[in-house]
Each structure stands twice: as C-alpha cells, then as structure tokens.
Design a protein around this motif. Structure first.
Motif, short mmCIF file in Angstrom:
data_model
loop_
_atom_site.label_atom_id
_atom_site.label_comp_id
_atom_site.label_asym_id
_atom_site.label_seq_id
_atom_site.Cartn_x
_atom_site.Cartn_y
_atom_site.Cartn_z
N HIS A 158 0.86 -1.19 0.00
CA HIS A 158 0.00 0.00 0.00
C HIS A 158 0.89 1.23 0.00
CE1 HIS A 158 1.09 0.20 4.29
NE2 HIS A 158 0.88 -1.10 4.30
N HIS B 251 -1.41 3.37 5.95
CA HIS B 251 -2.04 3.00 4.68
C HIS B 251 -2.39 4.33 4.04
CE1 HIS B 251 -3.26 -1.17 6.39
NE2 HIS B 251 -1.98 -1.04 6.17
N ARG C 212 -5.50 -3.21 -1.40
CA ARG C 212 -6.17 -2.06 -0.80
C ARG C 212 -6.47 -0.96 -1.82
NH1 ARG C 212 -5.93 -2.62 4.67
NH2 ARG C 212 -4.28 -4.01 5.35
N GLU D 100 8.40 -7.24 5.23
CA GLU D 100 7.83 -6.00 4.68
C GLU D 100 8.88 -4.91 4.62
OE1 GLU D 100 4.71 -4.28 7.13
OE2 GLU D 100 4.02 -3.02 5.47
N1 GLY Z 1 1.16 -2.74 9.67
C1 GLY Z 1 0.05 -2.91 8.84
C2 GLY Z 1 0.44 -3.24 7.48
O1 GLY Z 1 1.50 -3.78 7.26
O2 GLY Z 1 -0.22 -2.94 6.52
#
Ligand code: GLY
Ligand code: MN
Ligand code: MN
Length: 466
Positions: free
Chosen positions: A339, A346, A373, A433
């Motif tokens: 996102h 976000h 998203r 991530e």
């Molecule tokens: N911490 C929420 C996400 O990674 O989108």
C-alpha cells in the motif's frame, strides 16, 4: 515554505471555498484521559504539526487562507503552558490571518459570503459533526465515499501520493529509527520471556527519537493472526517471532516494516524453506517497483513466486495458473502485497477508490482471494510497502468451505502438519515487509539496512544476552 507552496497548489485547483480541521483530542476512557493528539494527515500536509482544535479556511476566490486556533486564555496557559501568540502563528505559518476557533461559525458566516463550502471529515467525530452543521451534509471519516467531495479528494490525493524530497527524507528517518527498534527487538529475543518484554526494547528506541508508533505494533509468535497486538505470549523455543512495527516522526510521517525471526536464533529446516519463499517474493517485488507498474501487477508477481515455492514444498498442487485463477493461494497469503506509505500508514487509504486505476477494481474480496487495498500505478516519488507473507491459519486450513473449494490445489493434510508442528502451537506466519521509493530507474529500498537474510538474522538474535 513547502506548506505554503502546497496550499497554493491546492488553492489553484479549488472551485469552492474549503474548510479543513486538524481535529481535536480523542478521549480514551474518561474525557481528560486522551490519546496523544495527532493532527489529521491532510492538515499536517498543508500546515505541519499544530495544537489540537485548529481549522483553516481556504478562499477559492481570492486565494487567502484564514487559520483558526484556540483562544490564548489564562486557563489554557495553566494546563497547557504558553502557546505562540496569534501574530506569531500568522508569521510562522505564512497565513493571511489567525482567528479564534471558538468563534469559527460566526467567522465562517462572513468568510464564505453565501458560497457553498467544501470540507473533509476527520477522525475526531465531534469535529466532523461541527463541520457538518456548517455545510449541512452528512460526512464520515470512516465510510468510503463520505470523506469529502470527489474532486477535492482527487486533487489533494494526487498531491499527497507522490512525495516531495523532504517527505521522502522524513520516511527515510522513520525507517532508520525503525531499524534501531527492530534490531533491539532481535537482540533481546530469547526463549522464556514474554512478547511485551521484547516490545519494551522496541518502544524504547522509538521513544529515544521522540517518535510514536505509527500503528499498534504487531509483535507476536502468533504471526498468523494478522493484526495481533496483544503481546502477551511467552516466547518458546521453536516459535517464530513476527514483528511489524513503524516509527512515526513528530512530522507525522511513518515507516511500516516487518521482520520475522526464530526465537531460538536458529531457523528450523521447515522455517528456512518457507522463509526463503517469502524472501524471494519480497526481493523480486521490490525490484519490480517502476513507474507504470501497479499494485495489481505486483500482487500477481508475488502470488506467482509464493505459489511456485509452496508447490515445490508440497503444500500446493496442480498448475500455477489454475492455483492463482481459483484463488487457492489466498488460504496462505490472504492480504495485499502493499500500500502507499506516507503520513498515513495506509496512505490515503480512506480516500477509497478515487485514486485507483479506473480500468481495474482495487480489491478482490471473494473467499481466499488476496486483497488489494488500492490499485494505483506507481509514479516517480511514490513510497509504498512490499509485504508478502505465508501464514498457517487454523481457521482457514481447517475450513470445510476452503477444503471443498480448493481440495484440488491444496494438500490440506500437509498443511495440517504445519498446524501440528512446534508442540501443537503451529508454524505461525512469516511476513517480510519493506518500504520502497519509486524512481525513474532503480527503486530505492528505504528499509534496506534492516537485516532480512537468514545468516544475518541468525547472527543477531539473542546476542544482547551473551
Ligand atoms: N502494519 C500494517 C500493514 O502492514 O499494513
Ligand atoms: Mn506492516
Ligand atoms: Mn504495511
């Protein structure tokens, strides 16, 4: 000065006067026990950090900006200390005037001169209600489509989506502080302690740099619970600890970074195998971030790599193409690949689909399908997350519905083995991530300094105790 330019750019696109609010303090349990104040992101973008209860009126006819701030009373000074005078505020913010927010309705009556007013809802509902009375229209921060008028969302959203240099620097700083926090968490991980003890080390790093958490940190050996913020489990040998955390700078800009590591400091052979699959998806997707490529393409790339990996490990069966078409991978990878990131974690998430590509819907919500998203194409200056994951979620793997639908493509017996591992606690989940800046050429990974290679992680976990 950058705020002044942004306001001028927005003003040049306005057809009607606009009223924006910073929002006020939000009570946590009792009226005076509030969450730390955090101004609305649109307001932060146009004015920078401010005190609670401010507002601003943008006059689309003459380009003037009137700023509203709380009165400077003896009572306010007693509880909150001295605040800059209205004259100092006016100079500091480069606005045309500063007025008392307590008399907002009266002032707006004069300023709008009978013209209809535009407004964006804020998270603080009392403030949103106050504005609703002025414009006579129902609005909501939380309901897609009720945040504000589409043309305003489009104008402000496209400005916020591509970051200026100073915004990228701020996100970069947030990533560096998150590096320190993630590293502390790795170093202080060991079997026998509780998740909240590791969390204390992470939070200390944020606090040392005057940062807050950009969202409730997910720090859990039950990483398969996607938004697990309880932090009350005891860490045990064999567990994987998933840490999804991001610092928020005083300016409001956020990082959003996940690492997963073994509590023991050594990946088991099974954990290593799944980790490598997720890491491959993470790295290949990061490299693929380019102008013109969108989240949908990235989602597809991640899905392909994850599916190939899980097929090789015997968790999936059949042809990759079919696995992806029916959505069987979604049992193990049930969320979006990433996102936009910025002032909101976000970023612009509550703007709804207004910024999505018109030709492609932003989300597929049917059972088992990965969710996206927002489906925007990357542009130079956009910062976004890339966050593939693989999770062994008992409710999904043991779902009769999923077993009936995906029986041809998932070896549910093999998946069950993962749920029984680790003394019956189950495998858990792995997510990796990173935060990445899209440029004309090579993407720049703003979180690249945070270890994610297996050997690097194994060399770090638990070392604070040695
Ligand atoms: N911490 C929420 C996400 O990674 O989108
Ligand atoms: Mn995250
Ligand atoms: Mn994220």
């Amino acid at each position: 000065m950058r705020h002044v330019f942004r306001r001028a750019r927005l003003l040049s696109q306005l057809q009607q006067p606009l009223l924006l609010f910073s929002g006020g303090e939000i009570a946590r349990n009792a009226p005076f026990t509030t969450y730390p104040f955090r101004a609305d992101s649109n307001f932060l973008y146009l004015f920078g950090p401010c005190e609670p209860g401010c507002a601003a009126f943008f006059d689309s006819d003459n380009g003037k900006v009137s700023f509203f701030a709380p009165q400077r009373t003896l009572q306010a000074a007693l509880w909150s200390g001295p605040r800059p005078s209205f004259e100092d505020l006016k100079q500091g913010l480069c606005v045309d005037e500063v007025l008392e927010v307590e008399r907002l309705e009266e002032h707006i009556g004069h300023l709008r001169r009978g013209r209809p007013l535009h407004f964006l809802a804020v998270a603080d509902e009392r403030t949103t209600q106050r504005a609703q009375k002025l414009i006579g229209q129902e609005m909501s921060f939380f309901k897609a489509g009720q945040l504000g008028p589409p043309e305003l969302l489009r104008a402000l959203g496209s400005m916020r989506l591509c970051k200026e240099e100073d915004e990228v620097e701020e996100i970069g700083r947030a990533a560096h502080i998150t590096h320190e926090a993630q590293l502390a968490a790795m170093l202080y991980t060991r079997p026998g302690i509780f998740e909240y003890e590791v969390y204390a080390h992470l939070l200390a790093a944020f606090t040392r740099h005057a940062c807050q958490e950009a969202y409730s940190t997910i720090l859990s050996v039950r990483g398969e619970v996607l938004h697990n913020t309880l932090r009350s489990n005891r860490l045990k040998e064999g567990d994987l600890l998933l840490v999804d955390a991001g610092a928020e700078r005083p300016s409001g800009y956020a990082a959003d970074i996940t690492r997963t590591w073994p509590v023991s400091g050594k990946f088991s052979a099974t954990a290593k195998a799944i980790y490598k699959v997720v890491l491959a998806a993470n790295q290949r997707c990061l490299e693929a971030v380019r102008p013109g490529v969108g989240f949908a393409a990235l989602q597809h790339l991640a899905s392909q790599i994850l599916a190939e990996g899980l097929l090789e490990l015997g968790l999936l069966k059949g042809r990759i193409e079919d696995i992806l078409t029916v959505g069987a991978l979604g049992v193990f990878f049930p969320h979006g690949i990433g996102h936009p990131l910025g002032l909101d974690v976000h970023d612009l998430g509550n703007f709804g689909d207004i910024l999505s590509e018109p030709s492609s819907p932003s989300a597929e919500t049917s059972s088992g399908q990965p969710l996206l998203r927002m489906n925007v194409e990357f542009k130079e200056g956009m910062v976004c997350t890339v966050e593939p994951g693989v999770y062994f979620i008992p409710q999904r793997i043991r779902s009769v519905e999923f077993q009936n639908t995906f029986g041809e493509f998932i070896d549910f017996e093999e998946a069950e083995r993962y749920l029984e591992m680790n003394g019956g606690r189950g495998f858990g989940g792995i997510r990796i991530e990173d935060n990445v800046l899209c440029t004309q050429t090579q993407p720049i990974v703003l979180s690249s300094m945070i270890p994610k290679q297996i050997a690097e992680i194994e060399a770090l976990v638990g070392t604070a105790y040695r």
